[in-house]
Design a protein around this motif. Structure first.
Motif, short mmCIF file in Angstrom:
data_model
loop_
_atom_site.label_atom_id
_atom_site.label_comp_id
_atom_site.label_asym_id
_atom_site.label_seq_id
_atom_site.Cartn_x
_atom_site.Cartn_y
_atom_site.Cartn_z
N LEU A 133 0.83 -1.21 0.00
CA LEU A 133 0.00 0.00 0.00
C LEU A 133 0.86 1.25 0.00
N ILE A 134 2.00 1.21 0.69
CA ILE A 134 2.93 2.34 0.70
C ILE A 134 3.37 2.64 -0.74
N SER A 135 3.72 1.61 -1.47
CA SER A 135 4.15 1.80 -2.87
C SER A 135 3.00 2.32 -3.72
N ALA A 136 1.79 1.81 -3.48
CA ALA A 136 0.63 2.26 -4.24
C ALA A 136 0.35 3.74 -3.99
N GLY A 409 14.45 -6.67 4.20
CA GLY A 409 14.56 -5.41 4.93
C GLY A 409 15.38 -4.35 4.24
N ASN A 410 15.94 -4.64 3.06
CA ASN A 410 16.77 -3.68 2.37
C ASN A 410 15.97 -3.04 1.24
N ALA A 411 15.54 -1.80 1.45
CA ALA A 411 14.70 -1.12 0.47
C ALA A 411 15.44 -0.80 -0.82
N GLU A 412 16.76 -0.93 -0.81
CA GLU A 412 17.55 -0.67 -2.02
C GLU A 412 17.57 -1.88 -2.96
N LEU A 413 17.13 -3.04 -2.47
CA LEU A 413 17.13 -4.26 -3.27
C LEU A 413 15.72 -4.59 -3.76
N PRO A 414 15.59 -5.09 -4.98
CA PRO A 414 14.28 -5.59 -5.41
C PRO A 414 13.95 -6.88 -4.68
N PHE A 415 12.70 -7.02 -4.26
CA PHE A 415 12.26 -8.24 -3.59
C PHE A 415 11.14 -8.87 -4.40
N GLY A 416 11.26 -10.17 -4.63
CA GLY A 416 10.21 -10.89 -5.34
C GLY A 416 10.76 -12.17 -5.92
N TYR A 429 12.07 1.81 -4.49
CA TYR A 429 11.84 2.29 -5.84
C TYR A 429 11.21 1.21 -6.72
N PHE A 430 11.57 -0.06 -6.46
CA PHE A 430 11.04 -1.15 -7.27
C PHE A 430 9.54 -1.32 -7.03
N GLY A 431 9.09 -1.10 -5.80
CA GLY A 431 7.67 -1.13 -5.51
C GLY A 431 6.94 0.05 -6.15
N PHE A 432 7.57 1.23 -6.09
CA PHE A 432 7.02 2.42 -6.74
C PHE A 432 6.85 2.17 -8.24
N GLN A 433 7.84 1.57 -8.86
CA GLN A 433 7.75 1.25 -10.29
C GLN A 433 6.65 0.23 -10.57
N GLU A 434 6.49 -0.72 -9.67
CA GLU A 434 5.51 -1.80 -9.89
C GLU A 434 4.09 -1.25 -9.97
#
Length: 471
Positions: A133-136, A409-416, A429-434
Motif C-alpha cells: 500500500l505504501i508503494s501504491a 529489509g533492504n529497500a535498495e534491493l528488489p524483492f520478489g 523504488y522497485f515497488g514504486f515502479q511496480e
C-alpha cells in the motif's frame, strides 16, 4: 454471518466506481501530498503499537518483539525511505537521444496505474498489507485492500486504521473470506498485487487476464540453504534456527530445507540443537518468544508432513513434539528424507526442517535446479569459488550469502520471486515502479523527419542505408 452475494457485489462495485472516478484526482497529487499521506500512516501506527501487538498475539500468539521486527519496522522503514526519495522517483527520467532521433528530447514519466487491488496474507498480516500500500500511495493510486480472514484481529485493526485515515473513494479495506476475494477479482482493476501461495496466485492471474490487468505475485516455494564444507557451521546453524523459529517458520523466505556437505552434517545437527536451547531455554512450548501455527488446519497440515516423513523412513533428530490444542509444533530437524515425502514436495511454512547431504557441488545444482525456482536461496561458505559456483548455476528471486532473510529489509534491493515463486518486484523504488506505468515521452524540439517522407527516392534510400549501417 456471510454477507449476501448481491449486497456484497453492490458494495464492492460502489466503492470501485467511486475510486475510479477519484483516481484522476489522486494521480495529480504531488510528492509532498503523497509523502503527507505516508506520514499519516506512520503516525497512526506508532500511536497504536499496543493495539497492533495485542491483535497479533490474539491471532497466533506472535511475540511482541517479532511484531516490531517483522511487521512494524518493515513498514516504518519503508515509509521513511519512500518519503525521503519520492521527489526524485517522481521526476521525469531523462534518457539519451539517438542520432537517428536528432531534434527530439526524450524522457520517462512515472504515472499511476490507477485502481489497484491488494490481497494480503495471514503470516505477516500487517506488513504484507501495508508495505504494498505504501508503494501504491507513493505512485499515486487509489486502492482496495483485502486482508486475510485467518488473522481477524489484525484485519480488523487494518480496517479501523484505514477508515480513520482515508476516504473510501481513495483507500478502502474489505474484510471477509474467499468469497470477498472472488468478488473483488471480478472487478476491472488496473493492477493486482497478491501475496500468498502459488496455487492461489494462478487463480489471481487468470482473473486479471479477463481485464488485461497487470499483476505482482509474491509467492513462495522451497527455498534451499546450501552449506558447504568451508562454512562456519555454528553461525549457519544459528541463523537457520532463527529462520525457522521466527513467526514459527511461517515466513515465505524462511529456509525450507538444508543441503549440507556430508562431512558437516553431524556438526550442524549438534549446533542447531544448541542454538534452539539458547533461544528457547525453557523449551519452545513454554517460551513467550515462540509463536503458534495460525490455525488448526495448518497445524494438521504440518503434523501430516511430519507423520508422513516418519512413516517413509525419516529420522527426527531434534524436536518432533506437537500439541493439537495449542496448534504447537516444536522446532524439528529431520534427516534421511527423500522426495517421496510430502515435506519435500510442498512448501513447509512451519518449523520443520529437512536436512539433505551432498558429496560434490554438482549434486547441489542438479537437485536445486530440478525443482521450481525458489523465492530465496541461501549460501553459507567461506570459499569465493564455491559461492560463485552456487550463485551462477542457480536462479532465485533473491540470494543471501552467509546470512538468512535479511533481503526483505533492504529497500535498495528488489524483492520478489521468479516464475513459480512470483512475478514482479517490490521494495523501495522497485515497488514504486511496480505500481506505476512507465510512460515514454518524445518531444520534437527542432527539425522534422520530412527527409524520409515519400516518395522514396534514391536519396531517401541512401539516407536509410547510412542509418542502418552506421547508427
Amino acid at each position: 454471518m456471510a454477507v449476501a452475494e448481491s449486497t456484497l457485489t453492490r458494495d464492492l462495485q460502489r466503492v470501485f466506481d467511486a475510486q475510479r472516478k477519484n483516481a484522476v484526482n489522486v494521480a495529480l497529487t504531488n510528492a509532498d501530498e503523497r509523502a503527507e499521506k505516508l506520514k499519516v500512516l506512520l503516525d497512526y501506527l506508532m500511536a497504536h503499537l499496543p493495539d497492533v501487538e495485542k491483535a497479533m498475539y490474539d491471532d497466533f500468539r506472535k511475540p511482541a518483539v517479532e511484531v516490531l521486527l517483522g511487521e512494524v519496522y518493515t513498514i516504518t522503514s519503508e515509509i521513511k525511505f519512500a518519503r525521503k526519495n519520492l521527489k526524485n522517483w517522481m521526476k521525469p527520467q531523462r534518457v539519451p537521444t539517438p542520432l537517428g532521433m536528432i531534434g527530439t528530447s526524450n524522457y520517462i514519466k512515472h504515472e499511476p496505474k490507477g485502481n489497484v487491488l491488494i490481497i494480503s496474507p495471514w503470516n505477516y498480516p500487517l506488513a504484507l498489507a501495508i508495505k504494498p500500500l505504501i508503494s501504491a500511495i507513493a505512485a499515486g493510486n487509489v486502492a482496495m485492500l483485502k486482508p486475510s480472514e485467518l488473522t481477524p484481529h489484525t484485519s480488523h485493526f487494518l480496517k479501523k486504521m484505514i477508515s480513520n485515515l482515508f476516504a473510501e473513494e481513495e483507500i478502502a479495506v474489505f474484510e471477509g473470506d474467499a468469497e470477498v476475494a472472488a468478488e473483488l477479482l471480478k472487478l476491472p482493476f488496473n493492477h493486482i498485487f497478491f501475496t500468498g501461495a502459488p496455487t492461489i496466485g494462478k487463480i489471481v492471474m487468470r482473473a486479471a487476464a479477463d481485464h488485461l490487468a497487470s499483476v505482482t505475485l509474491e509467492l513462495g516455494g522451497k527455498s534451499p540453504n546450501i552449506i558447504d564444507e568451508t562454512a562456519d557451521i555454528k553461525k549457519a546453524a544459528e541463523m537457520t534456527a532463527w529462520s525457522k523459529g521466527l513467526n514459527n517458520g511461517q515466513t515465505c523466505i524462511a529456509v525450507d530445507y538444508v543441503m549440507i556437505h556430508a562431512s558437516k552434517k553431524d556438526e550442524f545437527i549438534t549446533s542447531y540443537r544448541t542454538a534452539l536451547q539458547k533461544m528457547y531455554s525453557e523449551g519452545a512450548e513454554k517460551s513467550d518468544s515462540y509463536a503458534r501455527i495460525v490455525n488448526n488446519r495448518h497445524f494438521n497440515r504440518l503434523k501430516g508432513y511430519l507423520d508422513d516423513a516418519i512413516a517413509k523412513g525419516a529420522s527426527v533428530v531434534v524436536g518432533g513434539k506437537t500439541l493439537d490444542e495449542q496448534n504447537y509444533v516444536e522446532p524439528t530437524l529431520l534427516t534421511n528424507v527423500s522426495d517421496e515425502m510430502k515435506i519435500m514436495q510442498d512448501e513447509i511454512f512451519g518449523p520443520l526442517l529437512p536436512v539433505l547431504t551432498y558429496q560434490n557441488k554438482e549434486e547441489v545444482i542438479a537437485y536445486v535446479n530440478g525443482k521450481e525456482k525458489p523465492l530465496a536461496l541461501y549460501i553459507h561458505s567461506t570459499d569465493s569459488k564455491n559461492i560463485d559456483y552456487f550463485l551462477n548455476n542457480t536462479t532465485a528471486g533473491d540470494t543471501v550469502i552467509n546470512d538468512v532473510m535479511i533481503q526483505f529489509g533492504n529497500a535498495e534491493l528488489p524483492f520478489g520471486g521468479v516464475n513459480n515463486s512470483g512475478i514482479g518486484k517490490s521494495n523501495g523504488y522497485f515497488g514504486f515502479q511496480e505500481f506505476s506505468n512507465l510512460r515514454g515521452v518524445s518531444k520534437r524540439q527542432f527539425g522534422t523527419m520530412k527527409f524520409l517522407y515519400p516518395p522514396y527516392t534514391a536519396n531517401v534510400r541512401k539516407i536509410m542505408d547510412l542509418l542502418v549501417k552506421y547508427f
